[in-house]
Design an enzyme around this catalytic site. Structure first.
Site, short mmCIF file in Angstrom:
data_model
loop_
_atom_site.label_atom_id
_atom_site.label_comp_id
_atom_site.label_asym_id
_atom_site.label_seq_id
_atom_site.Cartn_x
_atom_site.Cartn_y
_atom_site.Cartn_z
N GLY A 1 -63.60 -16.19 -33.88
CA GLY A 1 -62.27 -15.08 -33.24
C GLY A 1 -62.27 -14.12 -32.79
O GLY A 1 -61.69 -13.24 -31.72
N CYS A 2 -63.16 -13.53 -32.67
CA CYS A 2 -63.70 -12.23 -31.72
C CYS A 2 -63.95 -12.23 -30.50
O CYS A 2 -63.67 -11.53 -30.06
CB CYS A 2 -64.84 -11.05 -32.75
N THR A 3 -64.52 -13.96 -30.23
CA THR A 3 -64.66 -14.53 -29.35
C THR A 3 -63.08 -13.98 -28.31
O THR A 3 -62.97 -13.94 -27.24
CB THR A 3 -65.33 -15.31 -28.88
N SER B 1 -61.93 -10.55 -27.45
CA SER B 1 -61.99 -9.97 -27.04
C SER B 1 -61.60 -10.33 -25.46
O SER B 1 -62.07 -9.63 -24.62
CB SER B 1 -63.63 -9.97 -26.88
#
Length: 153
Positions: free
Chosen positions: A45-47, A50
């Site tokens: 999710g963070c990838t 970002s």
């Protein structure tokens, strides 16, 4: 205590992925800031989140905003994450989660560090807060929509 829309954004000075210090108040009077808290470098999710900010970065610059990502990962972790995904913006390391606590970013299910984005205007006031652990791309869409409303007519 959570930060609310209309509040002055809590200032901080933290190291970025290059080991340089970043102070939020240094943007005051210069640029709006999109400050996004995310759980962990290089997780799915963070990838997605970002890389969505990366893909829209020039649009953020065009509306006079700086993007800053913040998590408790180390500066070395941020450096590797930024290099791997060609992230053109600043990632700051909040190792002890003091800034996360100052903003009142809630944990998801009481366990995961929350995913919350704050839109901070040129005067340092919080203009919008978007909290969604499970809609990482929505953070970019919400941020851009709000920033466009802050533009002079």
């Amino acid at each position: 205590m959570a930060i609310n829309v209309g509040d002055l954004a809590p200032d901080f000075t933290l190291p970025n992925q290059a080991g340089e210090t970043v102070t939020l108040s240094s943007f005051r009077g210069q640029r709006a800031v999109v400050l996004y808290f995310y759980p962990k470098d290089d997780t799915p999710g963070c990838t997605v989140e970002s890389c969505s900010f990366r893909d829209s970065y020039e649009d953020f610059v065009a509306v006079g905003a700086e993007v800053i990502g913040i998590s408790s990962d180390s500066t070395d972790s941020h450096k590797a994450f930024a290099q791997k995904h060609n992230l053109p913006f600043t990632l700051v390391s909040d190792r002890d989660s003091a800034v996360r606590k100052a903003y009142g970013v809630p944990a998801t299910l009481g366990l995961l560090p929350g995913r919350v984005t704050y839109i901070i205007d040129k005067e340092g006031k919080v203009r919008h807060i978007f909290n969604s652990q499970f809609n990482p791309k929505g953070h970019v869409e919400q941020a851009m929509g709000i920033l466009k409303t802050l533009q002079p007519a």
